[in-house]
Design a protein around this motif. Structure first.
Motif, mmCIF file in Angstrom:
data_model
loop_
_atom_site.group_PDB
_atom_site.id
_atom_site.type_symbol
_atom_site.label_atom_id
_atom_site.label_comp_id
_atom_site.label_asym_id
_atom_site.label_seq_id
_atom_site.Cartn_x
_atom_site.Cartn_y
_atom_site.Cartn_z
ATOM 1 N N PRO A 60 -1.361 -6.964 14.763
ATOM 2 C CA PRO A 60 -1.093 -7.520 13.475
ATOM 3 C C PRO A 60 -2.740 -7.487 12.422
ATOM 4 C CG PRO A 60 -0.183 -8.851 15.152
ATOM 5 C CD PRO A 60 -1.113 -8.045 15.815
ATOM 6 N N ALA A 61 -2.351 -7.484 11.171
ATOM 7 C CA ALA A 61 -3.456 -7.934 10.227
ATOM 8 C C ALA A 61 -2.604 -8.556 9.134
ATOM 9 C CB ALA A 61 -3.960 -6.410 9.569
ATOM 10 N N LEU A 62 -2.936 -9.881 9.349
ATOM 11 C CA LEU A 62 -2.135 -10.851 8.616
ATOM 12 C C LEU A 62 -2.685 -11.288 7.060
ATOM 13 C CD1 LEU A 62 -1.091 -13.173 11.161
ATOM 14 C CD2 LEU A 62 0.019 -11.342 10.791
ATOM 15 N N ALA A 63 -1.933 -11.069 6.140
ATOM 16 C CA ALA A 63 -2.467 -11.034 4.909
ATOM 17 C C ALA A 63 -1.466 -12.069 3.861
ATOM 18 C CB ALA A 63 -2.673 -10.001 3.938
ATOM 19 N N GLN A 64 -1.923 -12.682 2.992
ATOM 20 C CA GLN A 64 -1.011 -13.641 1.837
ATOM 21 C C GLN A 64 -0.444 -12.703 0.925
ATOM 22 O OE1 GLN A 64 0.137 -17.020 2.183
ATOM 23 N NE2 GLN A 64 -0.739 -16.696 4.182
ATOM 24 N N ALA A 65 0.714 -12.395 0.998
ATOM 25 C CA ALA A 65 1.161 -11.489 -0.099
ATOM 26 C C ALA A 65 2.879 -11.559 -0.220
ATOM 27 C CB ALA A 65 0.895 -9.799 0.581
ATOM 28 N N ASP A 66 3.224 -11.110 -1.292
ATOM 29 C CA ASP A 66 4.821 -11.156 -1.423
ATOM 30 C C ASP A 66 5.160 -9.917 -1.223
ATOM 31 O OD1 ASP A 66 7.114 -10.484 -3.250
ATOM 32 O OD2 ASP A 66 6.777 -12.526 -3.945
ATOM 33 N N GLU A 67 6.063 -9.803 -0.261
ATOM 34 C CA GLU A 67 6.443 -8.383 0.337
ATOM 35 C C GLU A 67 7.073 -7.793 -0.650
ATOM 36 O OE1 GLU A 67 9.064 -6.580 3.996
ATOM 37 O OE2 GLU A 67 8.951 -8.728 3.852
ATOM 38 N N TYR A 68 7.949 -8.122 -1.584
ATOM 39 C CA TYR A 68 8.632 -7.312 -2.404
ATOM 40 C C TYR A 68 7.837 -6.646 -3.684
ATOM 41 C CZ TYR A 68 12.794 -9.429 0.115
ATOM 42 O OH TYR A 68 13.522 -9.693 1.183
ATOM 43 N N ALA A 69 6.895 -7.597 -3.956
ATOM 44 C CA ALA A 69 6.031 -7.300 -5.285
ATOM 45 C C ALA A 69 4.832 -6.115 -4.503
ATOM 46 C CB ALA A 69 5.110 -8.511 -5.651
ATOM 47 N N LEU A 70 4.436 -6.271 -3.176
ATOM 48 C CA LEU A 70 3.659 -5.560 -2.635
ATOM 49 C C LEU A 70 4.221 -4.204 -2.442
ATOM 50 C CD1 LEU A 70 0.708 -4.899 -1.672
ATOM 51 C CD2 LEU A 70 1.476 -5.780 0.640
ATOM 52 N N GLU A 71 5.529 -4.027 -2.257
ATOM 53 C CA GLU A 71 6.332 -2.702 -2.021
ATOM 54 C C GLU A 71 6.240 -2.304 -3.423
ATOM 55 O OE1 GLU A 71 10.931 -1.644 -1.321
ATOM 56 O OE2 GLU A 71 9.978 -2.946 0.443
ATOM 57 N N ASP A 72 6.405 -2.870 -4.578
ATOM 58 C CA ASP A 72 6.480 -2.400 -5.927
ATOM 59 C C ASP A 72 5.009 -1.684 -6.096
ATOM 60 O OD1 ASP A 72 9.168 -2.883 -6.487
ATOM 61 O OD2 ASP A 72 8.642 -4.784 -7.561
ATOM 62 N N VAL A 73 4.260 -2.662 -5.731
ATOM 63 C CA VAL A 73 2.782 -2.042 -6.069
ATOM 64 C C VAL A 73 2.427 -0.735 -5.254
ATOM 65 C CG1 VAL A 73 0.306 -2.493 -5.398
ATOM 66 C CG2 VAL A 73 1.505 -4.433 -6.140
ATOM 67 N N ILE A 74 3.034 -0.776 -3.790
ATOM 68 C CA ILE A 74 2.379 0.498 -3.182
ATOM 69 C C ILE A 74 3.248 1.757 -3.663
ATOM 70 C CG2 ILE A 74 2.749 1.596 -0.898
ATOM 71 C CD1 ILE A 74 0.556 -0.158 -0.609
ATOM 72 N N THR A 75 4.609 1.721 -4.145
ATOM 73 C CA THR A 75 5.539 2.365 -4.637
ATOM 74 C C THR A 75 4.792 3.125 -5.986
ATOM 75 O OG1 THR A 75 7.290 1.510 -3.506
ATOM 76 C CG2 THR A 75 7.960 2.909 -5.491
ATOM 77 N N HIS A 76 4.316 2.250 -6.910
ATOM 78 C CA HIS A 76 3.646 2.901 -8.152
ATOM 79 C C HIS A 76 2.454 3.646 -7.761
ATOM 80 C CE1 HIS A 76 6.173 0.884 -11.119
ATOM 81 N NE2 HIS A 76 5.854 -0.212 -10.584
ATOM 82 N N LEU A 77 1.852 3.157 -6.579
ATOM 83 C CA LEU A 77 0.596 3.787 -6.333
ATOM 84 C C LEU A 77 0.909 5.487 -5.531
ATOM 85 C CD1 LEU A 77 -1.916 0.913 -4.956
ATOM 86 C CD2 LEU A 77 -2.008 2.171 -7.353
ATOM 87 N N LEU A 78 1.941 5.039 -4.842
ATOM 88 C CA LEU A 78 2.244 6.369 -4.097
ATOM 89 C C LEU A 78 2.819 7.549 -5.165
ATOM 90 C CD1 LEU A 78 3.701 5.318 -0.856
ATOM 91 C CD2 LEU A 78 1.944 6.307 -1.218
ATOM 92 N N HIS A 79 3.443 6.939 -6.205
ATOM 93 C CA HIS A 79 3.905 7.961 -7.162
ATOM 94 C C HIS A 79 2.998 8.335 -7.847
ATOM 95 C CE1 HIS A 79 8.257 8.022 -6.471
ATOM 96 N NE2 HIS A 79 8.425 6.918 -6.158
ATOM 97 N N ASN A 80 2.015 7.716 -8.360
ATOM 98 C CA ASN A 80 0.803 8.213 -9.164
ATOM 99 C C ASN A 80 0.163 9.223 -8.364
ATOM 100 O OD1 ASN A 80 -1.223 7.504 -11.245
ATOM 101 N ND2 ASN A 80 -2.429 7.244 -9.643
ATOM 102 N N ALA A 81 -0.289 8.876 -6.998
ATOM 103 C CA ALA A 81 -0.942 9.732 -6.287
ATOM 104 C C ALA A 81 -0.493 11.063 -5.865
ATOM 105 C CB ALA A 81 -1.130 9.295 -4.715
#
Length: 196
Positions: A60-81
């Motif tokens: 585990p690598a535990l962080a404070q995050a909103d899972e759904y918002a972080l999924e949006d963030v990663i999705t935007h970055l992946l599409h950009n890449a």
């Protein structure tokens, strides 16, 4: 359903998309980033992004995050890449930390043209469109409205995180930083089994 409700609030709850994104309320909780990134890499193909690679830590690598918002963030970055990578090369996800400041870093790297130094902040502005060298966007990418990186940085900020881009010898690397969560431990209990 929760993601659909959030999208409805963002699209119809405010006067403009930029204001709605800025006003969106997130609910950070403890999230295992190792399990989250493993899931993202495994399922990226279903979002239209192939060859996403992540070397899992297996712990585990535990962080404070909103899972759904972080999924949006990663999705935007992946599409950009995906738009800017050399065809046939992978997009690499990396997880580092926690560092001395108690933060975990997620890197998203693609092989491709670098980002002009004068644009490393401008690309995060709402409505900014262009290729990595700062030329006008390709009209064939008509669906791109210059919102993805703005959304990513805004959402991370609401989670106490940051987003920056750095140059590497073979292409840009977007680096997210999130606050590490302290595992629950008392009376013999270990970390919460998130991601199990």
């Amino acid at each position: 359903v929760q993601r659909m409700q959030q999208a409805v609030r963002v699209l119809y709850g405010k006067a403009s998309p930029g204001e709605a994104i800025t006003a969106a309320a997130l609910t950070p909780a403890t999230l295992d980033l190792d399990a989250f990134l493993r899931h993202v890499a495994h399922n990226a193909g279903f979002a239209g992004v192939s060859q996403v690679v992540y070397a899992a830590r297996g712990r585990p690598a535990l962080a404070q995050a909103d899972e759904y918002a972080l999924e949006d963030v990663i999705t935007h970055l992946l599409h950009n890449a995906d738009r800017h990578r050399v065809p046939g090369t992978p997009i690499t996800l990396e997880l580092q930390g926690p560092d001395a400041q108690g933060r975990l870093q997620i890197g998203v790297h693609n092989v491709g043209p670098g980002i002009a130094p004068e644009l490393t902040e401008r690309i995060f502005e709402y409505g900014f469109r262009g290729d990595t060298a700062g030329h006008p966007a390709d009209p064939a990418e008509g669906s791109q409205r210059g919102q993805g990186l703005f959304v990513a940085r805004t959402y991370l900020g609401k989670m106490g995180g940051t987003l920056r881009v750095e140059a590497t010898p073979d292409g840009p690397r977007f680096v997210m930083s999130l606050v590490a969560a302290v595992p629950v431990s008392s009376a013999g209990r270990g970390a919460s089994g998130i991601g199990a």
